[in-house]
Write a protein that holds these residues in place. Structure first.
Motif, PDB file in Angstrom:
ATOM      1  N   VAL B   9       8.398  -6.562  -1.094  1.00 36.32           N
ATOM      2  CA  VAL B   9       9.432  -5.541  -1.239  1.00 36.32           C
ATOM      3  C   VAL B   9      10.170  -5.771  -2.562  1.00 36.32           C
ATOM      4  O   VAL B   9      10.523  -6.911  -2.886  1.00 36.32           O
ATOM      5  CB  VAL B   9      10.438  -5.607  -0.060  1.00 36.32           C
ATOM      6  N   PRO B  88       8.469  -5.620 -14.789  1.00 37.57           N
ATOM      7  CA  PRO B  88       7.069  -5.373 -15.189  1.00 37.57           C
ATOM      8  C   PRO B  88       6.089  -6.233 -14.389  1.00 37.57           C
ATOM      9  O   PRO B  88       4.936  -5.837 -14.214  1.00 37.57           O
ATOM     10  CB  PRO B  88       7.047  -5.756 -16.673  1.00 37.57           C
ATOM     11  N   ASN B  91       5.579  -4.501 -11.088  1.00 39.55           N
ATOM     12  CA  ASN B  91       4.854  -3.246 -11.313  1.00 39.55           C
ATOM     13  C   ASN B  91       3.350  -3.433 -11.515  1.00 39.55           C
ATOM     14  O   ASN B  91       2.589  -2.470 -11.420  1.00 39.55           O
ATOM     15  CB  ASN B  91       5.461  -2.486 -12.504  1.00 39.55           C
ATOM     16  N   GLN B  92       2.926  -4.675 -11.791  1.00 44.16           N
ATOM     17  CA  GLN B  92       1.479  -4.938 -11.908  1.00 44.16           C
ATOM     18  C   GLN B  92       0.787  -4.736 -10.560  1.00 44.16           C
ATOM     19  O   GLN B  92      -0.430  -4.584 -10.495  1.00 44.16           O
ATOM     20  CB  GLN B  92       1.205  -6.376 -12.376  1.00 44.16           C
ATOM     21  N   VAL B  94       1.793  -2.366  -8.342  1.00 39.85           N
ATOM     22  CA  VAL B  94       2.080  -1.026  -7.817  1.00 39.85           C
ATOM     23  C   VAL B  94       1.034  -0.045  -8.324  1.00 39.85           C
ATOM     24  O   VAL B  94       0.846   0.100  -9.535  1.00 39.85           O
ATOM     25  CB  VAL B  94       3.488  -0.551  -8.248  1.00 39.85           C
ATOM     26  N   ASP B  96      -0.504   3.923  -8.577  1.00 43.84           N
ATOM     27  CA  ASP B  96       0.148   5.220  -8.772  1.00 43.84           C
ATOM     28  C   ASP B  96       0.458   5.929  -7.470  1.00 43.84           C
ATOM     29  O   ASP B  96       1.436   6.650  -7.364  1.00 43.84           O
ATOM     30  CB  ASP B  96      -0.745   6.127  -9.636  1.00 43.84           C
ATOM     31  N   CYS B  99       3.913   3.634  -2.677  1.00 39.65           N
ATOM     32  CA  CYS B  99       5.364   3.729  -2.788  1.00 39.65           C
ATOM     33  C   CYS B  99       5.819   2.575  -3.685  1.00 39.65           C
ATOM     34  O   CYS B  99       5.334   1.458  -3.565  1.00 39.65           O
ATOM     35  CB  CYS B  99       5.950   3.598  -1.401  1.00 39.65           C
ATOM     36  N   GLN B 100       6.758   2.868  -4.594  1.00 40.67           N
ATOM     37  CA  GLN B 100       7.191   1.803  -5.501  1.00 40.67           C
ATOM     38  C   GLN B 100       8.083   0.768  -4.815  1.00 40.67           C
ATOM     39  O   GLN B 100       8.318  -0.295  -5.360  1.00 40.67           O
ATOM     40  CB  GLN B 100       7.954   2.401  -6.673  1.00 40.67           C
ATOM     41  N   GLY B 101       8.586   1.099  -3.638  1.00 49.94           N
ATOM     42  CA  GLY B 101       9.537   0.203  -2.972  1.00 49.94           C
ATOM     43  C   GLY B 101       8.911  -1.032  -2.365  1.00 49.94           C
ATOM     44  O   GLY B 101       9.557  -2.069  -2.232  1.00 49.94           O
ATOM     45  N   ILE B 120       1.045  -8.913 -20.076  1.00 50.21           N
ATOM     46  CA  ILE B 120       1.289  -7.600 -19.451  1.00 50.21           C
ATOM     47  C   ILE B 120       1.199  -6.502 -20.509  1.00 50.21           C
ATOM     48  O   ILE B 120       0.605  -5.442 -20.289  1.00 50.21           O
ATOM     49  CB  ILE B 120       2.658  -7.603 -18.724  1.00 50.21           C
ATOM     50  N   MET B 124      -1.646  -3.289 -20.830  1.00 54.24           N
ATOM     51  CA  MET B 124      -1.327  -1.861 -20.948  1.00 54.24           C
ATOM     52  C   MET B 124      -2.136  -1.200 -22.048  1.00 54.24           C
ATOM     53  O   MET B 124      -2.441  -0.021 -21.983  1.00 54.24           O
ATOM     54  CB  MET B 124       0.160  -1.690 -21.239  1.00 54.24           C
TER      55      MET B 124
END
Ligand code: SF4
Lengths: 411, 126
Positions: B9, B88, B91-92, B94, B96, B99-101, B120, B124
């Motif tokens: 989370v 960041p 986010n690796q 997550v 598309d 859910c970002q949560g 990172i 990208m």
């Protein structure tokens, strides 16, 4: 007096002095705000094209060329810009959209935007934080943790202050309830009224509240605690709910149950909602875009009309865009890796006062004045209160608004 | 090698936020971002202690982070539930369409170095 643009509380009572390029003395800043002010002097950007330093005029000129030739530009960020810059940005998207498909989106398009749209359209009743300070006897932090995200929320508005009708404040008159997946710093303050939910457990929790409010037995393990919660809610004279990412991610397209719960609570006593938007002027962008298009966080302008929907979201736009204008945010830090990677492969124009992952990957970097410290303007606090501010430091840098006006002129 | 499946989370932390405002490229920001808070039961399952490194991976990507045991007591144990600050590094993991949560990830001990911000950035551009 200075304003802090470290979060959407926009604290206006900051006293700060600077000496030899560093923060010398500060009063009333929280830890986060202190970091925000200290950062003013480090990792500042310079005008660049393809990693080479250029004049600001050349950088602006190149940015305009890229946007002008793009068929589907994405204009992303905006949540840390003044309203004046945001208006200029929306006008730029409209102008680009006359001959291309130009998507404009702010950082709330992934989370709070969905709730903010309901607040702005009047579907969900809201209030100001001054109302909360003066009247609220119950505050519910639901999937939000202001002690970490908006550190002065509790001291200025929701828990500690002695408001007009709440002179006995937190000692006797205010109850805080935390609903979260972990015992966050805010939840630690609400030890008697902390409800730990599993991720995505918000819907069953709402159903349980609705059940106890109607005198039914809730389908939860700790029935006694739910009944206790219902008693607090029923005794509330004036309540406020502060939904954060935890709740909003969990609800997404199932907002109706939340609205049903609010309607039920409001049959008993007033309960208002103030979404916990993070960035300093996220709400300002939501309001401006909503006023213009009826949508709060993301639209595509194409041939004179504005389109909204999943195919016009940031995720969709990132996959098909051929140019990116990033301003008032750092999308490469903040977005999921797939989206960040898609953006990093397009020519990025980054308008930013400070170095970020996005400026590092950008084709064109345009340095701008720091909002609040070097650039004045207007911003909207998380509760909709408009705040005007003057810069407190001299700067030769162009503001976001001035940069956008120059790009607008050239496209 | 032991593996544990968790739901990670995204949370906020004032110290990590402050460090990020000062510099996204600092060691301080990395140490507070590339950090996963685990239940003691999961720490035991992975046979790791505070500061040991874990490879976290899922369909979106992977990162190496440091482990830290949650301070929650047995009454509030949360096996299978882990916490990371939004950053960041998080986010690796997550994708598309997730859910970002929160995201699901598999954890395993590793001897690799904590993922650097430069790594990172290179991903990208790849
Ligand atoms: S609460 Fe927000 S606006 Fe106020 S000082 Fe802290 S960071 Fe700045």
């Amino acid at each position: 007096m200075a304003i802090c643009t470290g979060c959407s509380l926009l604290c206006e009572d900051i006293v700060a002095s600077f000496e030899n390029g560093s923060l010398k003395h500060a009063k009333n800043l929280c830890r986060k705000g202190h970091g925000h002010f200290q950062a003013a002097f480090t990792e500042r950007t310079r005008p660049m094209i393809d990693g080479e330093q250029v004049t600001i005029d050349k950088a602006v000129e190149r940015a305009a060329e890229i946007l002008k030739s793009a068929k589907s530009p994405l204009l992303y960020g905006w949540s840390n810009c003044t309203e004046e810059a945001q208006s200029e940005g929306i006008a730029l998207a409209e102008k680009l959209g006359a001959t291309a498909e130009a998507t404009i989106a702010c950082t709330t398009s992934f989370c709070e935007g969905i709730l903010m749209e309901r607040v702005l359209s009047g579907k969900i009743e809201t209030c100001t934080l001054d109302d909360v300070r003066n009247y609220a006897d119950t505050s519910i932090f639901w999937g939000s943790d202001p002690s970490s995200s908006h550190p002065r929320h509790l001291s200025r508005f929701s828990y500690y202050p002695r408001g007009e009708k709440r002179q006995r404040s937190y000692e006797e008159e205010r109850t805080c309830i935390a609903v979260d997946v972990r015992r966050s710093p805010t939840a630690q303050l609400c030890s008697n009224y902390y409800f730990r939910l599993p991720p995505g457990g918000d819907l069953p929790f709402m159903e349980a509240i609705l059940a106890v409010l109607d005198g039914k037995i809730p389908k939860v393990a700790d029935k006694k605690k739910m009944i206790e919660l219902a008693t607090v809610l029923k005794k509330t004279e004036w309540g406020a709910i502060f939904p954060g990412p935890g709740l909003i991610y969990s609800l997404q397209d199932k907002m109706e149950l939340f609205e049903q719960l609010l309607a039920r609570l409001n049959e008993i006593t007033p309960f208002k909602v103030v979404p916990m938007v993070a960035d300093c002027n996220a709400r300002g962008f939501n309001e401006l875009l909503f006023e213009k298009t009826g949508h709060a966080s993301s639209v595509s302008f194409n041939g004179g009309s504005a389109a909204y929907g999943p195919e016009h979201s940031v995720l969709a736009a990132a996959k098909k865009c051929d140019a990116v204008l990033a301003i008032g945010s750092d999308p490469l830090s903040e977005l999921p890796i797939g989206t960040a990677r898609a953006l990093a492969h397009q020519p990025i124009i980054a308008i930013d006062p400070r170095r970020s992952l996005t400026t590092d990957a950008a084709k064109v970097v345009i340095p701008s004045a720091l909002i609040g410290l070097e650039a004045g303007g207007t911003a909207v606090r998380m509760d909709g209160v408009k705040i005007k501010f003057e810069p407190v430091m001299n700067s030769e840098l162009l503001t976001d608004e001035q940069i956008l006006a120059r790009i607008m002129e050239a496209v | 090698m032991a593996e544990v499946e968790v739901v990670v989370v995204a949370v906020r932390d004032i110290f990590q936020d402050e460090a990020g405002r000062k510099s996204l490229f600092s060691e301080e920001y990395k140490s507070l971002s590339a950090l996963i808070i685990l239940d003691k039961q999961d720490m035991a399952g992975l046979a790791v202690k505070d500061g040991d490194k874990l490879l976290a991976k899922n369909d979106a990507g992977s990162i190496v982070v440091a482990a830290r045991a949650s301070k929650d007591d047995a009454k509030e144990a949360h096996p299978g539930l882990a916490f990371m600050c939004s950053s960041p590094w998080y986010n690796q993991l997550v994708s598309d369409d997730s859910c970002q949560g929160s995201v699901k990830a598999t954890l395993a001990p590793t001897a690799e170095a904590i993922t650097a911000i430069s790594e990172i950035q290179a991903r990208m551009k790849s």
